[in-house]
Design a protein around this motif. Structure first.
Motif, PDB file in Angstrom:
ATOM      1  N   GLY A   1      -1.427   8.857   5.662  1.00 28.84           N
ATOM      2  CA  GLY A   1      -2.607   8.937   4.805  1.00 28.84           C
ATOM      3  C   GLY A   1      -2.612   7.858   3.740  1.00 28.84           C
ATOM      4  O   GLY A   1      -3.659   7.255   3.451  1.00 28.84           O
ATOM      5  N   ILE A   2      -1.465   7.591   3.161  1.00 30.67           N
ATOM      6  CA  ILE A   2      -1.365   6.523   2.155  1.00 30.67           C
ATOM      7  C   ILE A   2      -1.698   5.181   2.794  1.00 30.67           C
ATOM      8  O   ILE A   2      -2.458   4.386   2.226  1.00 30.67           O
ATOM      9  CB  ILE A   2       0.033   6.523   1.503  1.00 30.67           C
ATOM     10  CG1 ILE A   2       0.164   7.733   0.573  1.00 30.67           C
ATOM     11  CG2 ILE A   2       0.290   5.223   0.740  1.00 30.67           C
ATOM     12  CD1 ILE A   2       1.574   7.990   0.051  1.00 30.67           C
ATOM     13  N   THR A   3      -1.165   4.926   3.978  1.00 28.38           N
ATOM     14  CA  THR A   3      -1.459   3.672   4.679  1.00 28.38           C
ATOM     15  C   THR A   3      -2.960   3.530   4.925  1.00 28.38           C
ATOM     16  O   THR A   3      -3.536   2.462   4.710  1.00 28.38           O
ATOM     17  CB  THR A   3      -0.668   3.599   5.997  1.00 28.38           C
ATOM     18  OG1 THR A   3       0.728   3.690   5.707  1.00 28.38           O
ATOM     19  CG2 THR A   3      -0.947   2.301   6.739  1.00 28.38           C
ATOM     20  N   LEU A   4      -3.594   4.602   5.379  1.00 34.42           N
ATOM     21  CA  LEU A   4      -5.044   4.578   5.599  1.00 34.42           C
ATOM     22  C   LEU A   4      -5.801   4.289   4.307  1.00 34.42           C
ATOM     23  O   LEU A   4      -6.682   3.415   4.270  1.00 34.42           O
ATOM     24  CB  LEU A   4      -5.520   5.923   6.149  1.00 34.42           C
ATOM     25  CG  LEU A   4      -5.431   6.135   7.639  1.00 34.42           C
ATOM     26  CD1 LEU A   4      -5.653   7.600   7.966  1.00 34.42           C
ATOM     27  CD2 LEU A   4      -6.439   5.265   8.359  1.00 34.42           C
ATOM     28  N   MET A   5      -5.494   5.038   3.257  1.00 36.94           N
ATOM     29  CA  MET A   5      -6.224   4.887   2.002  1.00 36.94           C
ATOM     30  C   MET A   5      -6.029   3.496   1.407  1.00 36.94           C
ATOM     31  O   MET A   5      -6.960   2.907   0.864  1.00 36.94           O
ATOM     32  CB  MET A   5      -5.811   5.952   0.996  1.00 36.94           C
ATOM     33  CG  MET A   5      -6.151   7.388   1.400  1.00 36.94           C
ATOM     34  SD  MET A   5      -7.893   7.629   1.768  1.00 36.94           S
ATOM     35  CE  MET A   5      -7.802   8.150   3.463  1.00 36.94           C
ATOM     36  N   GLN A   6      -4.833   2.961   1.533  1.00 37.50           N
ATOM     37  CA  GLN A   6      -4.592   1.610   1.024  1.00 37.50           C
ATOM     38  C   GLN A   6      -5.412   0.590   1.809  1.00 37.50           C
ATOM     39  O   GLN A   6      -5.992  -0.325   1.230  1.00 37.50           O
ATOM     40  CB  GLN A   6      -3.108   1.263   1.082  1.00 37.50           C
ATOM     41  CG  GLN A   6      -2.302   1.959   0.020  1.00 37.50           C
ATOM     42  CD  GLN A   6      -0.855   1.538   0.037  1.00 37.50           C
ATOM     43  OE1 GLN A   6      -0.201   1.581   1.065  1.00 37.50           O
ATOM     44  NE2 GLN A   6      -0.353   1.150  -1.116  1.00 37.50           N
ATOM     45  N   ARG A   7      -5.464   0.766   3.117  1.00 37.85           N
ATOM     46  CA  ARG A   7      -6.224  -0.181   3.943  1.00 37.85           C
ATOM     47  C   ARG A   7      -7.692  -0.180   3.543  1.00 37.85           C
ATOM     48  O   ARG A   7      -8.319  -1.228   3.420  1.00 37.85           O
ATOM     49  CB  ARG A   7      -6.075   0.174   5.427  1.00 37.85           C
ATOM     50  CG  ARG A   7      -6.858  -0.776   6.322  1.00 37.85           C
ATOM     51  CD  ARG A   7      -6.536  -0.548   7.790  1.00 37.85           C
ATOM     52  NE  ARG A   7      -6.982  -1.683   8.566  1.00 37.85           N
ATOM     53  CZ  ARG A   7      -7.912  -1.619   9.517  1.00 37.85           C
ATOM     54  NH1 ARG A   7      -8.473  -0.471   9.824  1.00 37.85           N
ATOM     55  NH2 ARG A   7      -8.267  -2.703  10.164  1.00 37.85           N
ATOM     56  N   TYR A   8      -8.263   0.978   3.357  1.00 36.91           N
ATOM     57  CA  TYR A   8      -9.696   1.065   3.078  1.00 36.91           C
ATOM     58  C   TYR A   8     -10.046   0.826   1.617  1.00 36.91           C
ATOM     59  O   TYR A   8     -11.205   0.614   1.295  1.00 36.91           O
ATOM     60  CB  TYR A   8     -10.254   2.397   3.602  1.00 36.91           C
ATOM     61  CG  TYR A   8     -10.303   2.336   5.106  1.00 36.91           C
ATOM     62  CD1 TYR A   8     -11.419   1.847   5.760  1.00 36.91           C
ATOM     63  CD2 TYR A   8      -9.199   2.670   5.875  1.00 36.91           C
ATOM     64  CE1 TYR A   8     -11.450   1.723   7.145  1.00 36.91           C
ATOM     65  CE2 TYR A   8      -9.205   2.561   7.250  1.00 36.91           C
ATOM     66  CZ  TYR A   8     -10.335   2.083   7.876  1.00 36.91           C
ATOM     67  OH  TYR A   8     -10.353   1.944   9.235  1.00 36.91           O
ATOM     68  N   SER A   9      -9.048   0.821   0.750  1.00 34.62           N
ATOM     69  CA  SER A   9      -9.309   0.492  -0.655  1.00 34.62           C
ATOM     70  C   SER A   9      -9.040  -0.984  -0.927  1.00 34.62           C
ATOM     71  O   SER A   9      -9.279  -1.452  -2.042  1.00 34.62           O
ATOM     72  CB  SER A   9      -8.438   1.348  -1.576  1.00 34.62           C
ATOM     73  OG  SER A   9      -7.072   0.976  -1.451  1.00 34.62           O
ATOM     74  N   GLY A  10      -8.520  -1.700   0.085  1.00 34.20           N
ATOM     75  CA  GLY A  10      -8.250  -3.119  -0.073  1.00 34.20           C
ATOM     76  C   GLY A  10      -6.902  -3.430  -0.695  1.00 34.20           C
ATOM     77  O   GLY A  10      -6.629  -4.573  -1.041  1.00 34.20           O
TER      78      GLY A  10
END
Length: 157
Positions: A104-113
């Motif tokens: 989830g952290i990896t996903l959120m970081q990707r989509y937050s830039g």
């Protein structure tokens, strides 16, 4: 050389395409044997893609019953711009909460830039940690892959 051969992406091009796109469409098989199609955010992972979803979702239930899917990533507004990758995949379902939290952290970081691998903000960690127990991680590993990049035809059909 056939047109099909001309538009096929190399493995490196497929990975670069996964890295630049943002949404996959995942087809799993529903309880009545019909396809169930759902869009998901994702991140590139070990030659395929990974994501998470609610453990109670229809797609999670479908994938627990049959851990196979077809995944589509596509882009382009006109014929000469069409690009995409479609692949059949085996699916690994992850229930381990610390692993799902990291996904989830990896996903959120990707989509937050955010920079990949950067230390997440404490607020992000807290949010994802609260979501992770309700989620299941999904890792899609391609078993058969088809790709196309019509931009390689340079407008000549």
């Amino acid at each position: 050389m056939s047109r099909r051969d001309q538009i096929r992406m190399t493995p490196d091009e497929v990975q670069a395409y996964f890295a630049e796109q943002k949404v996959i469409n995942v087809a799993s098989i529903g309880p009545k044997g019909r396809p169930h199609l759902a869009p998901l955010w994702y991140y590139p992972h070990e030659g395929g893609v990974a994501t998470w979803t609610y453990g109670s979702s229809q797609k999670a239930k479908n994938l627990r019953r049959l851990a196979e899917a077809t995944v589509l990533v596509e882009s382009g507004e006109s014929y000469e711009q069409l690009c995409g990758v479609s692949f059949e995949a085996t699916v690994e379902l992850i229930d381990d909460t610390p692993v799902v939290t990291q996904m989830g952290i990896t996903l959120m970081q990707r989509y937050s830039g955010a920079e990949p691998g950067a230390r997440p903000a404490p607020e992000l960690e807290a949010f994802v940690a609260g979501q992770a127990p309700k989620r299941v991680g999904l890792i899609f590993r391609p078993t058969k892959l088809t790709s196309w990049d019509h931009r390689k035809l340079a407008g000549v059909y």
